[in-house]
Design an enzyme around this catalytic site. Structure first.
Site, short mmCIF file in Angstrom:
data_model
loop_
_atom_site.label_atom_id
_atom_site.label_comp_id
_atom_site.label_asym_id
_atom_site.label_seq_id
_atom_site.Cartn_x
_atom_site.Cartn_y
_atom_site.Cartn_z
N SER A 115 0.81 -1.22 0.00
CA SER A 115 0.00 0.00 0.00
C SER A 115 0.84 1.27 0.00
O SER A 115 1.62 1.51 -0.90
CB SER A 115 -0.95 -0.04 1.19
N HIS A 116 0.72 2.06 1.05
CA HIS A 116 1.36 3.37 1.12
C HIS A 116 2.78 3.31 1.68
O HIS A 116 3.40 4.35 1.85
CB HIS A 116 0.49 4.27 2.01
N ASP A 279 -2.35 6.40 -3.58
CA ASP A 279 -1.20 5.76 -2.94
C ASP A 279 -0.61 4.62 -3.76
O ASP A 279 -1.00 4.40 -4.91
CB ASP A 279 -1.58 5.27 -1.54
N ASP A 281 -0.97 1.40 -4.05
CA ASP A 281 -1.85 0.44 -4.71
C ASP A 281 -3.18 1.05 -5.14
O ASP A 281 -4.13 0.34 -5.48
CB ASP A 281 -2.08 -0.78 -3.82
N ASP A 283 -5.64 2.55 -3.64
CA ASP A 283 -6.91 2.49 -2.92
C ASP A 283 -7.13 3.73 -2.05
O ASP A 283 -8.24 3.98 -1.60
CB ASP A 283 -7.04 1.19 -2.10
N ARG A 284 -6.07 4.52 -1.84
CA ARG A 284 -6.26 5.75 -1.06
C ARG A 284 -6.42 6.95 -1.99
O ARG A 284 -6.03 6.90 -3.15
CB ARG A 284 -5.05 6.01 -0.17
N LYS A 378 -11.36 0.06 -0.59
CA LYS A 378 -11.41 1.49 -0.80
C LYS A 378 -10.83 1.78 -2.17
O LYS A 378 -10.11 0.95 -2.72
CB LYS A 378 -10.68 2.24 0.30
C1 G1P Z 1 -3.64 2.03 8.21
C2 G1P Z 1 -4.82 2.94 8.37
C3 G1P Z 1 -6.11 2.18 8.19
C4 G1P Z 1 -6.10 1.48 6.83
C5 G1P Z 1 -4.84 0.65 6.68
C6 G1P Z 1 -4.72 0.06 5.29
O1 G1P Z 1 -3.69 1.00 9.17
O2 G1P Z 1 -4.80 3.58 9.64
O3 G1P Z 1 -7.19 3.06 8.29
O4 G1P Z 1 -7.23 0.67 6.69
O5 G1P Z 1 -3.69 1.45 6.93
O6 G1P Z 1 -4.66 1.04 4.30
P1 G1P Z 1 -2.85 1.04 10.56
O7 G1P Z 1 -1.41 1.23 10.18
O8 G1P Z 1 -3.35 2.24 11.30
O9 G1P Z 1 -3.17 -0.25 11.23
ZN ZN Z 2 -3.25 1.41 -0.23
#
Ligand code: G1P
Ligand code: ZN
Length: 545
Positions: A115-116, A279, A281, A283-284, A378
């Site tokens: 992801s991010h 982001d 992947d 989804d953000r 998302k």
């Molecule tokens: C974080 C975000 C959460 C999101 C997740 C995946 O998780 O806070 O809202 O669903 O990334 O994108 P966290 O690192 O807080 O567990």
């Molecule tokens: Zn992501």
């Protein structure tokens, strides 16, 4: 052709427990012999095998994506899977994977992404399993996968050459069908069903300008095809639009702290009308107006309040859902619309049942995640198109839409303070002490505010009755303001403490305050209450969003 299946002896690895969104580790961890294979075999075993099943496979293109795709294809073949649908070049954004699983009604899918989190040889890699509704596997499955990782003794992998994943079309790998699909086409088709593309095209044709920052991650091809292709936005609207294995050094997290190029552009004198980013992947999403970043919590509320302006949602919204730490802005919209608002633990997997049951149409998280029942993830590009559709339908600017919303519903000042890379024991100690402290907090006064509720959030899923405890400590005051504490479940270095701060302001004359100033009392209180400095040695957060 004779197919050889190799059975490889292996031993369990520690720590293959899926977190908020799958298994995420450093690339170097995934590069250890058997590491990925153990986890993939554990997925298959937890599912009772995948013989005869069809799966979807793709990822965000980060470093190690292509190698992992080949391993998984060979393991799926060895396990007797009938077919794997794979995105061209191994590329599928997370929402596109969800879309493809649903459209072709496969058994499930494997998504490769962290992801991010930053990518590259020194960055992170990740893998997660999504079920047949297109959404992240629920906890009972991720727990079963973890259990399998603890007792694994062997895995199966086909002895075959690498498959050509760069050419669209159907082929065969060790007796299994591999269908390489265009990574964007199915997703783009779904977007056209939901949004008024003609109206958005007119908006661009009228000279409105936009900047979409792909942060050199996977949203680029999707945004380029849809915005510059189908919607006629001028070439150059999408910047950093080519996915790179190391995201070009970008931190692929669309928030004001990391997407600084976009923020600078949107604060400049000749700023475009609309700015957005997505982001790693895709989804953000981050939604930006001129000199204004729309908080994700506000974005969800504004989308819900105006949903019927968008063709795919003209029928109305059955209900909304937000993760517990997300601001209560959408609750006010739900109340006005007379629809339910569900409060779930952090992580998209908790929305799946609500969406499947038709209880919620729109969902969101404060962490730049917004989506709907069109897929079960998302969806960054979806959120951007939603806003474009609202801009086109109302002919208002981002700022006008936001200010009008605050004037009608009030403003929930909101911020998240992250303390990254802290010592894991210190973080656990802080949370343990906090859990003790909240037992006697209700009714007491802190910094002149009376504590109305103090608990460790727990959730009982209204659809399947499953219970999830210890989902974050929340302290809610009589005036509706809140402080929430939880530890991240997605980080890969030490622990990350997240502190979520929120205060409601009804008076429109007080809607233009600086967010950090508006929250200053709560911020001070949040330090004192949790003893952040005593436990972690930190006086200030690493990232403020
Ligand atoms: C974080 C975000 C959460 C999101 C997740 C995946 O998780 O806070 O809202 O669903 O990334 O994108 P966290 O690192 O807080 O567990
Ligand atoms: Zn992501």
């Amino acid at each position: 052709m004779t197919t050889y299946v190799n059975t490889i002896k292996t031993k369990p690895f520690d720590g293959q427990k899926p977190g908020t969104s799958g298994l995420r580790k450093k690339v170097t961890v995934f590069q250890q012999p058997h590491y990925l294979e153990n986890f993939v075999q554990s997925i298959f075993d937890a599912l009772g095998g995948v013989a005869g099943k069809a799966l979807v496979l793709g990822g965000d293109g980060r470093y190690h994506n292509r190698q992992a795709v080949q391993v998984i294809l060979k393991m799926a073949a060895a396990s007797g899977a009938a077919k794997v649908i794979v995105g061209q070049g191994g590329i599928l954004s997370t929402p596109a994977a969800s879309c493809v699983i649903r459209k072709y009604q496969t058994f499930g899918g494997i998504i490769l992404s962290a992801s991010h989190n930053p990518g590259g040889p020194d960055g992170d890699f990740g893998i997660k399993y999504n079920i047949d509704n297109g959404g992240p596997a629920p906890e009972k499955i991720t727990d079963a996968i973890y259990a399998c990782t603890l007792s694994i003794t062997e895995y199966q992998i086909a002895d075959a050459a690498d498959h050509d994943i760069d050419t669209v079309g159907s082929g065969e790998l060790a007796g299994m069908t591999v269908e390489v699909i265009d990574s964007v086409a199915d997703y783009a088709e779904l977007m056209q069903e939901l949004f008024d593309f003609a109206a958005i095209r007119r908006w661009f044709a009228a000279g409105h300008r936009m900047r979409f920052d792909g942060l050199s991650a996977v949203s680029g091809p999707y945004a380029t095809h849809i915005l510059e292709g189908l919607l006629g936005a001028p070439a150059g609207t999408v910047v950093n639009g080519v996915p790179l294995e190391d995201f070009g050094g970008h931190h692929p997290d669309p928030n004001p702290a990391h997407a600084t190029e976009l923020i600078d552009c949107m604060n400049a004198a000749d700023a475009p009308d609309f700015g957005a980013a997505s982001d790693g992947d895709a989804d953000r999403n981050m939604i930006v107006g001129r000199n204004l970043v729309v908080t994700p919590s506000d974005s969800l509320a504004i989308i819900a309040a105006n949903a019927t302006l968008v063709p795919g949602y003209a029928r109305g919204v059955a209900g909304v859902a937000r993760s517990m730490p997300t601001s209560c802005a959408v609750d006010r919209v739900a109340k006005a619309l007379g629809i339910p608002c569900f409060e779930t633990p952090t992580g998209w997997k908790f929305f799946g049942n609500l969406l499947d049951a038709g209880l919620a149409t729109l969902c969101g998280e404060e962490s730049y995640g917004t989506g709907s029942d069109h897929v079960r993830e998302k969806d960054g590009v979806w959120a951007v198109l939603f806003w474009l559709n609202l801009l086109a339908a109302t002919n208002k600017s981002v700022t006008q839409l936001v200010e009008a919303h605050w004037a009608q519903f009030g403003r929930n000042y909101y911020s998240r303070h992250d303390y990254e890379g802290i010592d894991t024991d210190a973080a656990n100690g802080l949370m343990a002490a906090l859990r003790e402290k909240i037992k006697t907090l209700i009714g007491t006064t802190l910094a002149g505010k009376t504590v109305q509720l103090a608990d460790d959030f727990a959730y009982d899923d209204p659809v399947d009755g499953s219970h999830s405890g210890k989902q974050g400590v929340r302290v809610v005051f009589a005036d509706g303001s809140r402080v929430v504490y939880r530890l991240s479940g997605t980080g890969t270095e030490g622990a990350t403490l997240r502190v979520y701060l929120e205060r409601f302001e009804a008076d429109p004359a007080r809607h233009a305050l600086d967010t950090q100033l508006a929250l200053a009392d709560l911020i001070a209180l949040s330090h004192e209450l949790a003893g952040i400095k005593q436990h972690t040695g930190r006086e200030t957060p690493t990232v403020v969003t």
